[in-house]
Design a protein around this motif. Structure first.
Motif, PDB file in Angstrom:
ATOM      1  N   ASP A  80       0.856  -1.175   0.000  1.00  0.00           N
ATOM      2  CA  ASP A  80       0.000   0.000   0.000  1.00  0.00           C
ATOM      3  C   ASP A  80       0.902   1.238   0.000  1.00  0.00           C
ATOM      4  OD1 ASP A  80      -1.968  -1.887   0.392  1.00  0.00           O
ATOM      5  OD2 ASP A  80      -2.232  -1.441   2.518  1.00  0.00           O
ATOM      6  N   TRP A  81       0.329   2.368  -0.465  1.00  0.00           N
ATOM      7  CA  TRP A  81       1.113   3.595  -0.500  1.00  0.00           C
ATOM      8  C   TRP A  81       0.300   4.753   0.067  1.00  0.00           C
ATOM      9  CZ3 TRP A  81       6.224   4.047  -1.612  1.00  0.00           C
ATOM     10  CH2 TRP A  81       6.834   2.884  -2.121  1.00  0.00           C
ATOM     11  N   ALA A  82       0.920   5.443   1.024  1.00  0.00           N
ATOM     12  CA  ALA A  82       0.320   6.636   1.620  1.00  0.00           C
ATOM     13  C   ALA A  82       0.824   7.865   0.876  1.00  0.00           C
ATOM     14  CB  ALA A  82       0.675   6.721   3.095  1.00  0.00           C
ATOM     15  N   PHE A  83      -0.112   8.675   0.380  1.00  0.00           N
ATOM     16  CA  PHE A  83       0.199   9.949  -0.277  1.00  0.00           C
ATOM     17  C   PHE A  83      -0.307  11.046   0.657  1.00  0.00           C
ATOM     18  CE2 PHE A  83       0.342   6.832  -3.518  1.00  0.00           C
ATOM     19  CZ  PHE A  83       1.146   7.303  -4.539  1.00  0.00           C
ATOM     20  N   ARG A  84       0.619  11.876   1.128  1.00  0.00           N
ATOM     21  CA  ARG A  84       0.302  12.784   2.238  1.00  0.00           C
ATOM     22  C   ARG A  84       0.741  14.211   1.903  1.00  0.00           C
ATOM     23  NH1 ARG A  84       3.066  11.869   8.203  1.00  0.00           N
ATOM     24  NH2 ARG A  84       2.329  13.806   9.188  1.00  0.00           N
ATOM     25  N   THR A  85      -0.118  15.175   2.241  1.00  0.00           N
ATOM     26  CA  THR A  85       0.243  16.584   2.089  1.00  0.00           C
ATOM     27  C   THR A  85      -0.504  17.407   3.136  1.00  0.00           C
ATOM     28  OG1 THR A  85       0.540  18.362   0.463  1.00  0.00           O
ATOM     29  CG2 THR A  85      -1.580  17.244   0.442  1.00  0.00           C
ATOM     30  N   ALA A  86      -0.171  18.699   3.216  1.00  0.00           N
ATOM     31  CA  ALA A  86      -0.831  19.611   4.159  1.00  0.00           C
ATOM     32  C   ALA A  86      -1.289  20.855   3.398  1.00  0.00           C
ATOM     33  CB  ALA A  86       0.114  20.000   5.284  1.00  0.00           C
ATOM     34  N   PHE A  87      -2.372  21.453   3.878  1.00  0.00           N
ATOM     35  CA  PHE A  87      -2.851  22.700   3.282  1.00  0.00           C
ATOM     36  C   PHE A  87      -3.577  23.512   4.345  1.00  0.00           C
ATOM     37  CE2 PHE A  87      -6.272  19.637   2.706  1.00  0.00           C
ATOM     38  CZ  PHE A  87      -7.415  20.344   3.053  1.00  0.00           C
ATOM     39  N   SER A  88      -3.657  24.812   4.112  1.00  0.00           N
ATOM     40  CA  SER A  88      -4.310  25.715   5.062  1.00  0.00           C
ATOM     41  C   SER A  88      -5.732  26.015   4.616  1.00  0.00           C
ATOM     42  CB  SER A  88      -3.510  27.015   5.188  1.00  0.00           C
ATOM     43  OG  SER A  88      -3.366  27.620   3.913  1.00  0.00           O
ATOM     44  N   ARG A  89      -6.533  26.490   5.539  1.00  0.00           N
ATOM     45  CA  ARG A  89      -7.916  26.843   5.241  1.00  0.00           C
ATOM     46  C   ARG A  89      -7.947  28.034   4.277  1.00  0.00           C
ATOM     47  NH1 ARG A  89     -12.784  26.583   8.385  1.00  0.00           N
ATOM     48  NH2 ARG A  89     -11.571  25.952  10.232  1.00  0.00           N
ATOM     49  N   PRO A  90      -8.760  27.967   3.222  1.00  0.00           N
ATOM     50  CA  PRO A  90      -8.878  29.115   2.314  1.00  0.00           C
ATOM     51  C   PRO A  90      -9.509  30.306   3.032  1.00  0.00           C
ATOM     52  CG  PRO A  90      -9.763  27.098   1.321  1.00  0.00           C
ATOM     53  CD  PRO A  90      -9.537  26.803   2.767  1.00  0.00           C
ATOM     54  N   ALA A  91      -9.116  31.501   2.606  1.00  0.00           N
ATOM     55  CA  ALA A  91      -9.651  32.714   3.228  1.00  0.00           C
ATOM     56  C   ALA A  91     -11.045  33.041   2.723  1.00  0.00           C
ATOM     57  CB  ALA A  91      -8.702  33.886   2.946  1.00  0.00           C
ATOM     58  N   GLU A  92     -11.376  32.572   1.514  1.00  0.00           N
ATOM     59  CA  GLU A  92     -12.654  32.912   0.912  1.00  0.00           C
ATOM     60  C   GLU A  92     -13.796  32.178   1.618  1.00  0.00           C
ATOM     61  OE1 GLU A  92     -10.027  31.912  -0.591  1.00  0.00           O
ATOM     62  OE2 GLU A  92      -9.378  33.688  -1.701  1.00  0.00           O
ATOM     63  N   PRO A  93     -14.975  32.825   1.735  1.00  0.00           N
ATOM     64  CA  PRO A  93     -16.126  32.159   2.347  1.00  0.00           C
ATOM     65  C   PRO A  93     -16.766  31.176   1.366  1.00  0.00           C
ATOM     66  CG  PRO A  93     -16.751  34.342   1.622  1.00  0.00           C
ATOM     67  CD  PRO A  93     -15.280  34.225   1.370  1.00  0.00           C
ATOM     68  N   GLY A  94     -17.509  30.239   1.912  1.00  0.00           N
ATOM     69  CA  GLY A  94     -18.238  29.300   1.066  1.00  0.00           C
ATOM     70  C   GLY A  94     -17.962  27.869   1.465  1.00  0.00           C
TER      71      GLY A  94
END
Length: 623
Positions: A80-94
């Motif tokens: 099996d392969w784990a593909f991992r990344t990080a991201f921040s919350r977008p500033a735009e509403p919705g």
């Protein structure tokens, strides 16, 4: 306005060996790990094999030799392969969504330790609403399960009536050629990973689908375009569509606030008419002018989302047995089948895809069959086909004499077909939809007396009903090949030929339509020298003495790299040519035999009828 962020950088991958049904605690343990040297940093889309090559952790000689006899690459797809990344919350509403355009093939999608989605098909795009789960900083894990592990897992619950008819691999929604050298890569080299984009999408309200139907009046002097926009339910939204002609002239925009409720969606419908439209023609029959349909939605004067689709306005009719009329003119179909673009990966490689179309243009082809066992091709390929004037015979991604008919499997391939039609139906290049590859043909060959051909109901009813409901103006073909008293009857419907001079198909010389007709050839000698050692090109003591129907017609090192396992069945009449005395003359002999045989059948196809029936209509509609 809708925001789209492609998550292409800052990814890490690592191999694991969890059970087929791990719990959230397993994924939480992965996300808790420090990103040390055991994790390989990379960009996406990518496969595990390609990343390992970059880090020199996988034997790359398989790319040069075309062989992996010691199975040095096998372990990658067995893990099996784990593909991992990080991201921040977008500033735009919705609302916030994650979109996955290509996962190969079974995966758990996990955000901040919570399982959000179970992805089960390489032929499906997935979209997950993460509004309730997103944090200021987020950890995304795509845990791709080993295809071989999943095959074993599916095998544990195979229905008894499948015994001897359907194996567990048929339940895995992954290209069959990922496990075979037939039109893929070497056995045991099975791509695993992400072969298309991962996106973060933020929108208050968006256009989820633009449905387009084009109808003509009796003499093709007016095209009536029906446009349907599909959106989430939001109040006070204004929808607008505008048509741009091929020369860039914009028609006046048409606005609407009259939405209708359809389930949990709302729809706006528009009717546009184009008088004396510039008609789109297949290659070699005319030009390919393209209109652009621009759709947009706004609220309180502020734009929310826009989409554009290119449209080729043309009228295609089936007016006889595999006989197509385009804009009032009968069009003969000449072309080839499109198979996997590059065996090691399903990533879209624009240069390779466009090269295939270049070759087809140079051969004066106007039609390409999108082969069912192949990979899903990128939107860019279809847009390029529209621009160049190719007609595309589009298979659904199914095949086999018997097909799984469990409720779960039927729901999955039905979802695939619906998504495929929604994605592609606006393209002028799409000639027809087809149920898949060789189901009826292989059933006739191997199970002629069987009355219960498992899984065929989806071909006769399921896909047909979907096409009739979603795209009623296009022809649906049950299976490739089909028609006549038996599926591969040459004189009715389409057929796949005898494949070589070794067998005989009645009526083949003037068949109605060939949708496969294979002759095996070899690369030029300079290419052969790159991946076959010198002692393998012409082994000591080797003699090329070709008897009729001799099975091993090539040196062993050549046979080992032949993608068709029974190359003698798909080759030309070697016995009609001089025996080779060295590698160069063997290349010439094999290719000349194939070319000779192909030329005979293609010349007959172009004549379309025997010479002594010159007064009759041509029987052949293409090759």
């Amino acid at each position: 306005m809708k925001e789209i962020r492609v998550l292409s950088t800052g990814w890490y991958i690592k191999d694991y060996a969890f059970p087929a049904e791990p719990g959230e605690e397993a994924f939480a343990s992965i996300l808790s790990e420090t990103l040390d040297e055991t994790w390989l940093r990379t960009d996406m889309p990518n496969t595990a094999q390609e990343v390992l090559w970059v880090y020199d952790r996988l034997d790359k000689t398989v790319l040069e030799t075309g062989a992996d006899p010691d199975k040095k690459c096998a372990w990658v797809a067995e893990r099996d392969w784990a593909f991992r990344t990080a991201f921040s919350r977008p500033a735009e509403p919705g609302r916030v969504f994650l979109e996955f355009d290509g996962i190969d093939a079974v995966a758990h999608i996990v955000l901040n330790g919570k399982i959000l989605h179970y992805h089960q098909s390489m032929y499906l795009k997935s979209r997950v609403d993460i509004t309730e789960y997103i944090l200021d900083e987020n950890d995304l894990l795509i845990y791709v399960h080993s295809p071989y592990k999943m095959i074993d897992f599916y095998g544990e619950s195979l229905p008894e009536r499948y015994a001897g008819k359907i194996n567990a691999r048929a339940l895995l929604r992954k290209a069959p050629e990922d496990f075979s050298p037939y039109a893929g890569f070497v056995p045991y080299f099975t791509p695993i990973g992400l072969y298309d984009d991962v996106r973060l999408v933020v929108s208050e309200c968006e256009i989820e689908y633009v449905d387009v139907d084009v109808r003509f009046n009796q003499n093709n002097t007016r095209a009536d375009i029906s446009v349907r926009l599909e959106c989430p339910v939001v109040s006070d939204v204004i929808a607008e569509v505008q048509l741009e002609s091929p020369d860039g002239t914009l028609a006046p925009p048409v606005q609407s606030t009259a939405w209708r409720k359809s389930g949990d969606k709302m729809e706006a419908v528009f009717k546009l008419s184009v008088h004396n439209p510039e008609l789109w023609w297949p290659r070699n029959y005319g030009r390919q002018p393209l209109y652009t349909l621009k759709a947009s939605i706004s609220k309180n004067g502020l734009p929310l989302d826009t989409q554009s689709k290119t449209l080729g306005i043309r009228h295609i009719e089936l007016v006889g047995d595999m006989k197509f009329r385009v804009n009032g003119k009968i069009v003969k179909l000449w072309g080839a089948d499109i198979t996997p673009m590059w065996g090691p990966s399903h990533r879209w490689i624009p240069e390779r895809g466009k090269n295939l179309l270049d070759y087809a243009e140079q051969a004066n082809m106007n039609t390409l069959r999108m082969w069912g066992p192949s990979q899903p091709y990128h939107d860019e390929f279809y847009e390029e086909a529209d621009r160049r004037g190719f007609l595309l015979w589009q298979d659904f991604f199914t095949g086999g004499a018997y097909m799984p008919d469990t409720t779960e499997h039927i729901e999955l391939i039905t979802h695939e077909a619906v998504q495929q039609i929604r994605r592609l139906k606006h393209h002028a290049s799409i000639l027809l939809w087809c149920g898949g590859n060789e189901q009826l043909y292989t059933s006739d060959l191997a199970h002629r007396d069987e009355t219960d051909r498992i899984g065929h109901d989806i071909l006769y009813y399921g896909f047909k009903d979907i096409c009739a409901a979603m795209d009623p103006c296009r022809y649906y073909h049950t299976s490739c090949p089909s028609g006549g008293e038996y599926a591969n009857q040459a004189s009715f419907g389409d057929n796949h030929g005898s494949r070589a001079s070794r067998s005989f198909l009645p009526g083949e010389a003037y068949a109605t339509l060939f949708t496969e007709d294979i002759r095996t050839t070899v690369p030029e000698i300079n290419s052969l020298r790159r991946f076959i050692p010198a002692d393998g090109l012409w082994p000591e003591g080797y003699r090329d003495i070709t008897n009729y129907c001799k099975l091993d017609q090539l040196p062993p090192a050549w046979v080992a790299r032949t993608r068709a396992p029974r190359s003698y069945e798909k080759s030309g009449p070697h016995e009609q040519f001089f025996d080779a005395t060295d590698p160069e003359s063997l290349v010439y002999k094999v290719n000349e035999a194939a070319a000779h045989d192909m030329r005979l059948i293609m010349n007959a196809s172009r004549r379309g009828k025997p010479y002594h029936m010159s007064w009759d209509e041509r029987k052949t509609q293409g090759h």
